[in-house]
Scaffold this active site. Sequence first.
Site, short mmCIF file in Angstrom:
data_model
loop_
_atom_site.label_atom_id
_atom_site.label_comp_id
_atom_site.label_asym_id
_atom_site.label_seq_id
_atom_site.Cartn_x
_atom_site.Cartn_y
_atom_site.Cartn_z
N ASP A 179 -5.62 -15.03 7.28
CA ASP A 179 -4.63 -15.69 6.69
C ASP A 179 -3.90 -16.20 8.15
OD1 ASP A 179 -4.88 -14.43 4.41
OD2 ASP A 179 -3.84 -12.65 4.85
N SER A 190 -13.16 -10.89 -1.74
CA SER A 190 -12.26 -10.05 -1.10
C SER A 190 -12.24 -8.75 -0.75
CB SER A 190 -10.99 -10.67 -2.07
OG SER A 190 -9.82 -10.00 -1.60
N ARG A 193 -7.76 -16.52 -9.88
CA ARG A 193 -8.23 -15.86 -8.72
C ARG A 193 -9.16 -15.45 -8.79
NH1 ARG A 193 -3.63 -14.49 -4.10
NH2 ARG A 193 -5.58 -13.70 -3.17
N ARG A 207 0.71 -1.64 0.01
CA ARG A 207 -0.27 0.20 -0.55
C ARG A 207 0.82 1.28 -0.08
NH1 ARG A 207 -2.96 -4.14 2.37
NH2 ARG A 207 -5.23 -4.02 2.14
N GLN A 263 -9.89 -7.02 -0.94
CA GLN A 263 -8.57 -6.54 -1.81
C GLN A 263 -9.04 -5.19 -3.03
OE1 GLN A 263 -6.46 -9.39 -2.72
NE2 GLN A 263 -4.98 -9.27 -1.28
N LYS A 312 -7.94 -17.92 -2.17
CA LYS A 312 -6.36 -17.61 -2.53
C LYS A 312 -5.96 -18.09 -3.17
CE LYS A 312 -7.50 -14.60 1.36
NZ LYS A 312 -7.44 -13.67 1.47
N ARG A 355 -7.20 -23.07 0.44
CA ARG A 355 -7.25 -23.12 2.10
C ARG A 355 -7.33 -24.15 2.71
NH1 ARG A 355 -3.99 -17.39 2.67
NH2 ARG A 355 -2.16 -18.30 1.47
#
Length: 648
Positions: free
Chosen positions: A313, A171, A125, A29, A173, A340, A344
């Site tokens: 995470d 997400s 993804r 970032r 993001q 991810k 996972r």
Amino acid sequence: MSRTRLVRPVGGPMSGLAEIPGSKSQTNRALLCAALAAGTSRLSGVLFADDTEAMLEAVVSLGCDLQIDRQTATLEVTGIGGALSFEKLAIDCRSSGTTSRFLLPVLTAGKGNVVIDGSDQLRSRPFSEQIQALRNLGGTLNELGGPNGLPIEIVADGLEGGTIQISAAESSQFVSGLMLAAPLFEGGLLIELTDTPVSRPYLDLTIEVMKRFGIAITKEGDSVYRIPQGQYRSADMMIEPDASASSYFFAAAAITQGNIRVDGLSRDSWQGDIQFVDVLEALGAQVTWGADWIEVQGDRLSGGTFDLKDFSDTAQTLAAVAAFAESSIEINGIGFIRAKETDRIRAIVTELRKCGVEATELPDGLLIKPNQWRLTGASIDTYDDHRMAMSMALLGLRVPRIEIRDSGCVSKTFPDFFSVLEGLRPTAALGTDAVAVAAIDGPAGSGKSTVARALAVELDLPHFDTGAMYRAVAVAASRQGLDFSDTQAITEVAKTADISIGDKIVVDGIDATEEIRSAKANQLVSMVAANREVRRILVPRQRQWASDLGGGVMEGRDIGTQVFPDAMLKVFLTADLQIRAERRFRETKGQTFDDVLEDLERRDHVDSTRDDSPLEVAPGAVIFDTSNMAIEDVVKELAEMFRSRMEG
Ligand code: DC
């Protein structure tokens, strides 16, 4: 594929200061904000790893000037400070989700033609939510491969802002990327979240970093963000150590009874993943929050149900810790981590099962029902996911023969992970609380006696069979024809009988070496061992033995838990029930296999459920499955562990 790495069990408490590299999320970032800013920014504590190298390369190709000092983890970034323009650019985001999802909106707001691509993993993804949002704002994005994924060509001609509705359920993001790009949009941007976002702390992190670089985002309620058009200003920023990366070390302390500290993190951290420490605390670890550090001290770990939606995470870290907990751990709120680096949930469940852990996938998470007796070494697949490698390595700290395949995948966020882990191996703590005792516990038929004797020879140390002590009391009581339910009478025998444990077992002057192994003694000894008062008498004698001789190899059921909780090496030997029964069957005469099996099950049950000192894995003990191993190999590995503990 990079190399397969065997993680050696530590055999004692891991302790020290873990040097954790900078936060990936902050680095990427800050790097992007600095690259867009006017003037020169200085970033310190920067992470240099695959994911941030991807962003570094990208901002250089966009025309900003970088002075990189990897030694001191600092960066000087002279930003572009105005309109972003490029010509026929190709950007490789490698496997970095943040790089790709931050750059897509930023580049769409520039002018020119650019292709964004990445590894096969990144190509698989999700991107559709962001692509759609950018198209709704008038951007031209052409997928060059399959729909809604990389590679994507952006034909950029600036963007007008306005209002955008977007979901961050898959997400966060997508939203962070739009926030970062929004100051470049004409008129800024109003983001309306259409549902509850996952990983919300990452949105707050984006807001904090942008504020540092001169852009103030206003939040309206829980789901509306207003980002003004504006110019990023250069800034100096100290990046915090990565909280997700720290989770492995806090977990290592928790499962090895150790004490590990990370400097540079505190309650004031911008990173949501520090909440993992609260989970460890809820499980029973002791946590100390300093002004600028966090320390975790391991202890017995219980179970519980945890929603990790905001700090997913660390879900794999928690799943690995759960293998050593004393009751079930359910992790939920994390269905989205199936998209991810790999699925996972599936990956961690599959690999934990290989190690004997009863793990089950849930739609929204996973359930782990630990049974430490079943833990066993395995070759671990990592699915090109750094977090699989780092979390499964935790099992290897207590379970021999865990090998991590393609261990180099940690370079995504933590290239030095394994050397930092190695640096926290316990050192010899003689002179403190540790005693030069190898404590060998385990159920009948686990190979305990044979291994303990051979280990003593190998290490040239005395050997003590504490079970023989309980057996000797049983023999003495049975010779007197006592009623075994009369606990007081049995206690009296334990107090007064003359028992000598050596190559020969002598009870009240009579050789009882054979007698203590008789079927009758087998039958009676559990009752003796379950007698609290008898244990009160025998345990101090066992301690005395070790202190008189300066240490030794001591076998029993409670050596690591009660007799010597600070033993230099604590081991719990285990083996498959069927195999243990076969071993016992070969040793005994006059019993059918089924009788032996039944007797073993009964003894397992009595020994592990009795009120006083039940047979259980001592916190921090190495759990060694001997099912398919030759005794010599078990002994060799244990001797190595003991020696390396003694040498420190
Ligand atoms: O290891 P063994 O089978 O000889 O042990 C005999 C019994 O004593 C068995 O029931 C477990 C118990 N025992 C115990 O409770 N604590 C010890 N330290 C050693 C043995």
